[in-house]
Design a protein around this motif. Structure first.
Motif, PDB file in Angstrom:
ATOM      1  N   ALA A  23       0.782  -1.149  -0.260  1.00  0.00           N
ATOM      2  CA  ALA A  23       0.006  -0.129   0.159  1.00  0.00           C
ATOM      3  C   ALA A  23       0.852   1.383  -0.070  1.00  0.00           C
ATOM      4  O   ALA A  23       1.971   1.385   0.339  1.00  0.00           O
ATOM      5  N   GLY A  24       0.316   2.496  -0.501  1.00  0.00           N
ATOM      6  CA  GLY A  24       0.838   3.604  -0.441  1.00  0.00           C
ATOM      7  C   GLY A  24       1.228   3.935  -1.863  1.00  0.00           C
ATOM      8  O   GLY A  24       1.019   5.076  -2.127  1.00  0.00           O
ATOM      9  N   ALA A  25       1.869   3.117  -2.313  1.00  0.00           N
ATOM     10  CA  ALA A  25       2.298   3.237  -4.020  1.00  0.00           C
ATOM     11  C   ALA A  25       2.442   1.943  -4.745  1.00  0.00           C
ATOM     12  O   ALA A  25       2.874   1.003  -3.843  1.00  0.00           O
ATOM     13  N   LEU A  26       2.225   1.975  -5.782  1.00  0.00           N
ATOM     14  CA  LEU A  26       2.467   0.616  -6.533  1.00  0.00           C
ATOM     15  C   LEU A  26       3.053   0.847  -7.632  1.00  0.00           C
ATOM     16  O   LEU A  26       2.699   1.716  -8.535  1.00  0.00           O
ATOM     17  N   ALA A  44      -8.033   7.572 -15.619  1.00  0.00           N
ATOM     18  CA  ALA A  44      -7.985   6.200 -15.525  1.00  0.00           C
ATOM     19  C   ALA A  44      -7.188   5.715 -16.508  1.00  0.00           C
ATOM     20  O   ALA A  44      -6.432   4.664 -16.316  1.00  0.00           O
ATOM     21  N   VAL A  45      -7.088   6.313 -17.631  1.00  0.00           N
ATOM     22  CA  VAL A  45      -6.234   5.889 -18.796  1.00  0.00           C
ATOM     23  C   VAL A  45      -4.853   6.171 -18.448  1.00  0.00           C
ATOM     24  O   VAL A  45      -3.726   5.385 -18.596  1.00  0.00           O
ATOM     25  N   ASP A  46      -4.508   7.246 -17.924  1.00  0.00           N
ATOM     26  CA  ASP A  46      -3.378   7.611 -17.552  1.00  0.00           C
ATOM     27  C   ASP A  46      -2.827   6.688 -16.388  1.00  0.00           C
ATOM     28  O   ASP A  46      -1.431   6.066 -16.391  1.00  0.00           O
ATOM     29  N   VAL A  47      -3.521   6.260 -15.483  1.00  0.00           N
ATOM     30  CA  VAL A  47      -3.055   5.538 -14.354  1.00  0.00           C
ATOM     31  C   VAL A  47      -2.835   4.063 -14.846  1.00  0.00           C
ATOM     32  O   VAL A  47      -1.703   3.336 -14.490  1.00  0.00           O
ATOM     33  N   VAL A  48      -3.599   3.528 -15.866  1.00  0.00           N
ATOM     34  CA  VAL A  48      -3.382   2.234 -16.532  1.00  0.00           C
ATOM     35  C   VAL A  48      -2.099   2.407 -17.189  1.00  0.00           C
ATOM     36  O   VAL A  48      -1.246   1.431 -17.302  1.00  0.00           O
ATOM     37  N   GLU A  49      -1.752   3.242 -18.068  1.00  0.00           N
ATOM     38  CA  GLU A  49      -0.609   3.577 -18.711  1.00  0.00           C
ATOM     39  C   GLU A  49       0.552   3.541 -17.796  1.00  0.00           C
ATOM     40  O   GLU A  49       1.737   2.800 -18.205  1.00  0.00           O
ATOM     41  N   LYS A  50       0.646   4.278 -16.721  1.00  0.00           N
ATOM     42  CA  LYS A  50       1.421   4.357 -15.852  1.00  0.00           C
ATOM     43  C   LYS A  50       2.004   2.974 -15.210  1.00  0.00           C
ATOM     44  O   LYS A  50       3.124   2.688 -15.135  1.00  0.00           O
ATOM     45  N   ALA A  51       0.898   2.126 -14.880  1.00  0.00           N
ATOM     46  CA  ALA A  51       1.048   1.077 -14.111  1.00  0.00           C
ATOM     47  C   ALA A  51       1.713   0.068 -15.051  1.00  0.00           C
ATOM     48  O   ALA A  51       2.553  -0.623 -14.607  1.00  0.00           O
ATOM     49  N   LEU A  52       1.172   0.038 -16.292  1.00  0.00           N
ATOM     50  CA  LEU A  52       1.864  -1.038 -17.455  1.00  0.00           C
ATOM     51  C   LEU A  52       3.292  -0.610 -17.803  1.00  0.00           C
ATOM     52  O   LEU A  52       3.927  -1.400 -18.221  1.00  0.00           O
ATOM     53  N   ALA A  53       3.760   0.777 -17.477  1.00  0.00           N
ATOM     54  CA  ALA A  53       4.815   1.218 -17.755  1.00  0.00           C
ATOM     55  C   ALA A  53       5.979   1.052 -16.877  1.00  0.00           C
ATOM     56  O   ALA A  53       7.117   1.376 -16.695  1.00  0.00           O
ATOM     57  N   GLY A  54       5.411   0.793 -15.600  1.00  0.00           N
ATOM     58  CA  GLY A  54       6.302   0.510 -14.414  1.00  0.00           C
ATOM     59  C   GLY A  54       6.606   1.790 -13.583  1.00  0.00           C
ATOM     60  O   GLY A  54       7.371   1.705 -12.626  1.00  0.00           O
ATOM     61  N   GLU A  55       5.765   2.508 -13.629  1.00  0.00           N
ATOM     62  CA  GLU A  55       5.682   3.962 -13.063  1.00  0.00           C
ATOM     63  C   GLU A  55       4.864   3.752 -11.580  1.00  0.00           C
ATOM     64  O   GLU A  55       4.093   3.096 -11.546  1.00  0.00           O
ATOM     65  N   THR A  56       5.251   4.548 -10.587  1.00  0.00           N
ATOM     66  CA  THR A  56       4.666   4.523  -9.632  1.00  0.00           C
ATOM     67  C   THR A  56       3.240   5.212  -9.568  1.00  0.00           C
ATOM     68  O   THR A  56       3.054   6.166 -10.125  1.00  0.00           O
ATOM     69  N   VAL A  57       2.248   4.432  -8.896  1.00  0.00           N
ATOM     70  CA  VAL A  57       0.980   5.342  -8.601  1.00  0.00           C
ATOM     71  C   VAL A  57       0.563   5.405  -7.613  1.00  0.00           C
ATOM     72  O   VAL A  57       0.588   4.406  -6.368  1.00  0.00           O
ATOM     73  N   GLU A  58       0.004   6.554  -7.057  1.00  0.00           N
ATOM     74  CA  GLU A  58      -0.447   6.705  -5.785  1.00  0.00           C
ATOM     75  C   GLU A  58      -1.588   5.740  -5.193  1.00  0.00           C
ATOM     76  O   GLU A  58      -2.468   5.587  -6.252  1.00  0.00           O
ATOM     77  N   SER A  59      -1.639   5.526  -4.120  1.00  0.00           N
ATOM     78  CA  SER A  59      -2.745   4.585  -3.706  1.00  0.00           C
ATOM     79  C   SER A  59      -4.286   5.224  -3.932  1.00  0.00           C
ATOM     80  O   SER A  59      -5.201   4.425  -3.687  1.00  0.00           O
TER      81      SER A  59
END
Length: 337
Positions: free
Chosen positions: A16-19, A297-312
């Protein structure tokens, strides 16, 4: 998207906190143990399973349409939309979630009909290495089981209603609360936010609270009963969504009272219907709960798939409207939905 899916299978969920999903790291690091090499998938679509609520009211319709408009094939996505059988039917959502896991979609978007009961499904997605992103509503599960929750801040939005009520009724008021579907995180958060401003305010007397299930007809019938039971001695009604507030205004008029004068009604969401009612003086305060976050939501999906940190937790900005003039301006500016 098979190749990306396989790479996702090699990484795990972070706490938690960031992924940060390690897609980019796995790809560059050359660790292909346990996975197929696959071919070039540059032209493939990212498959997104959307476990949705479905038709529920103006806010929900606008929110889900915003998600559909964002996850288009032109943008590189195949969106699989699965609305619940009804706005309170969790079983159909659990079944859709399980189907998306079995189909090995790349990402799951979840707007839960109920907060509880998701732990096993989220664990199943985690085992399948499918990231889950919560839209609007939270769930009673460990934050380790999903990437983030994207939503306006229910607590703050409801607190703005409470602050307005305390300022509008300096001597206090008898008030009633029309709540949404029981058990939802949004209901609890809106109660907590409103109570944070009103619970200790001098002269405020909570006559009661009851669900009207987000519906106009139920908001009207519940308010009719409340007014009769209290000899119309109600000065303020907090409706947790616009539809229930509009129904309350209808009940107030039916009782021979004047909305906005005898009984002030505050609502949350900011639909076009509510802004029109505000402009007409039937509602007194509308706190927007901004539904337009498909692009986030699109931005979060792209960041997650790119391995970037996403706030919880990702908060979506919202506005408030407190007069007929403010309602008219909001309508002219196209802020309704």
């Amino acid at each position: 998207m098979a190749n990306k899916k396989r790479m996702l299978s090699m990484i795990g969920f972070v706490g938690a906190g960031a992924l940060a999903l390690g897609l980019a790291g796995c790809a560059s690091g050359g660790d292909d143990a346990g996975g197929d090499t696959g071919g070039d998938t540059g032209g493939d679509l990212i498959t997104v399973g959307f476990v949705a609520v479905g038709p529920e009211g103006g806010w929900r319709n606008a929110n889900e349409q915003a998600v559909k408009d964002a996850f288009t094939e032109e943008a590189g996505y195949e969106l699989k939309y699965a609305p619940a059988a009804s706005p309170s039917d969790q079983k159909s959502q659990l079944d859709a979630f399980s189907t998306f896991v079995n189909d090995e979609v790349d990402v799951i978007l979840l707007t839960a009909t109920e907060a509880s009961g998701w732990e096993d499904s989220l664990e199943l997605a985690q085992e399948a290495e499918i990231p889950v992103i919560l839209l609007d509503r939270g769930v009673d599960a460990s934050e380790d089981l999903y990437v983030t929750r994207i939503a306006p801040d229910n607590f703050q939005v409801a607190a703005s209603v409470g602050a307005w009520a305390v300022e509008t009724f300096p001597e206090g008021a008898n008030y009633y609360v029309l709540e949404g579907v029981p058990g939802l995180s949004v209901v609890n958060e809106r109660n907590e936010g409103f109570d944070s401003e009103v619970a200790d305010a001098a002269g405020f007397n909570k006559v009661g609270a009851q669900t009207a299930n987000w519906k106009t007809d139920e908001g009207k019938s519940v308010t009719e009963t409340v007014l009769k039971a209290n000899n119309n001695d109600i000065q303020f009604i907090f409706a947790q969504n616009d539809e229930m507030g509009i129904g309350a205004a209808q009940a107030v008029e039916a009782a021979g009272l004047v909305p906005g004068t005898d009984v002030k009604i505050a609502t949350i969401d900011g639909t076009t219907g509510a802004l029109e009612a505000l402009a007409a003086g039937q509602l007194s305060f509308v706190a927007q709960y901004n539904p337009f976050f498909g692009d986030i939501a699109v931005d979060v999906v792209e960041k997650a798939l790119a391995g970037e940190t996403v706030e919880s937790t990702i908060i979506v900005d919202s506005a408030t409207f407190d007069s007929p003039e403010a309602g008219e301006t909001a309508l002219a500016d196209g802020q309704g939905f």
